[in-house]
Scaffold this active site. Structure first.
Site, PDB file in Angstrom:
ATOM      1  N   PRO A  99       0.819  -1.209   0.000  1.00 39.82           N
ATOM      2  CA  PRO A  99       0.000   0.000   0.000  1.00 39.82           C
ATOM      3  C   PRO A  99       0.857   1.265   0.000  1.00 39.82           C
ATOM      4  CG  PRO A  99      -0.850  -1.574   1.589  1.00 39.82           C
ATOM      5  CD  PRO A  99       0.462  -2.126   1.085  1.00 39.82           C
ATOM      6  N   CYS A 100       0.457   2.216  -0.826  1.00 44.35           N
ATOM      7  CA  CYS A 100       1.240   3.444  -0.964  1.00 44.35           C
ATOM      8  C   CYS A 100       0.763   4.563  -0.041  1.00 44.35           C
ATOM      9  CB  CYS A 100       1.226   3.918  -2.410  1.00 44.35           C
ATOM     10  SG  CYS A 100      -0.419   4.366  -3.004  1.00 44.35           S
ATOM     11  N   GLN A 101      -0.451   4.452   0.506  1.00 42.60           N
ATOM     12  CA  GLN A 101      -1.000   5.536   1.314  1.00 42.60           C
ATOM     13  C   GLN A 101      -0.086   5.969   2.465  1.00 42.60           C
ATOM     14  OE1 GLN A 101      -2.536   2.701   0.489  1.00 42.60           O
ATOM     15  NE2 GLN A 101      -4.685   3.022  -0.032  1.00 42.60           N
ATOM     16  N   PHE A 129       3.007   6.278   2.520  1.00 44.50           N
ATOM     17  CA  PHE A 129       4.204   6.954   2.026  1.00 44.50           C
ATOM     18  C   PHE A 129       3.893   8.083   1.049  1.00 44.50           C
ATOM     19  CE2 PHE A 129       4.895   2.366   2.591  1.00 44.50           C
ATOM     20  CZ  PHE A 129       5.636   2.426   3.758  1.00 44.50           C
ATOM     21  N   SER A 130       2.665   8.151   0.574  1.00 44.01           N
ATOM     22  CA  SER A 130       2.271   9.112  -0.440  1.00 44.01           C
ATOM     23  C   SER A 130       2.257  10.535   0.113  1.00 44.01           C
ATOM     24  CB  SER A 130       0.870   8.761  -0.959  1.00 44.01           C
ATOM     25  OG  SER A 130       0.386   9.762  -1.807  1.00 44.01           O
TER      26      SER A 130
END
Length: 176
Positions: free
Chosen positions: A93-95, A97-98
């Site tokens: 999941p990128c959330q 680090f986004s």
């Protein structure tokens, strides 16, 4: 071009000799586009396992690739049931680090998925590993990027990384 041992350069591979398929495993699999890429490239492969927590994505995955008997709910499920693979692909999941998120990194419960990915790599020892995420790892979470790079290096992998822009590869989107 890669040439198997015993084959002369410039000679086509023998049509009678069957290449062993690339054994592929993935976590946070999404639509397993790596399988589509291998198919498009004409590289024989077999999917050993996949994981995806989004039910709708799993349904589309099955439509694209057929039902999978080793499809786990998420990357933390039952690592002992995952076999060794040649190619391991993960898109945690990128959330966490986004630049659009709260920026909690590994403190975000979704960020711990990255630890599951690294745990499989250490145990499963795939020949090739591809981990995909967002530019925020470089801009906002360098300590997490360093953690990943050091973990892979400790496991004996030769590591390279790059920031790639989707719009430079034919995807009609531009993100800051």
């Amino acid at each position: 071009a890669l040439h198997p041992k015993g084959e002369q350069r410039g000679e086509p591979a023998s049509s009678t000799r069957q290449r062993r398929p690339v054994l592929v495993g993935s976590d946070c699999s999404g639509l397993s586009t790596e399988l589509l890429a291998l198919e498009y490239a004409g590289i024989p492969f077999k999917s050993a396992f996949a994981s995806e927590c989004a039910v709708g994505v799993r349904v589309i995955h099955d439509l694209l690739h057929g039902p999978h008997d080793r499809f786990f709910h998420d990357a933390g499920d039952s690592h002992t049931k995952r076999e060794h693979v040649d190619l391991y692909v993960a898109g945690p999941p990128c959330q966490p680090f986004s630049t659009q998120g709260a920026g909690l990194g590994l403190a975000d419960p979704r960020g711990t998925t990255l630890r599951h990915v690294l745990r499989y790599i250490g145990r499963g020892r795939p020949k090739v590993v591809v981990i995909e995420n967002v530019k925020g790892l470089v801009d906002r979470h360098t300590e997490c990027l360093d953690y990943v790079l050091q973990a892979l290096t400790r496991e004996g992998y030769s590591v390279t990384w790059n920031v790639m822009r989707a719009d430079e590869h034919g995807v009609p989107q531009s993100r800051a």
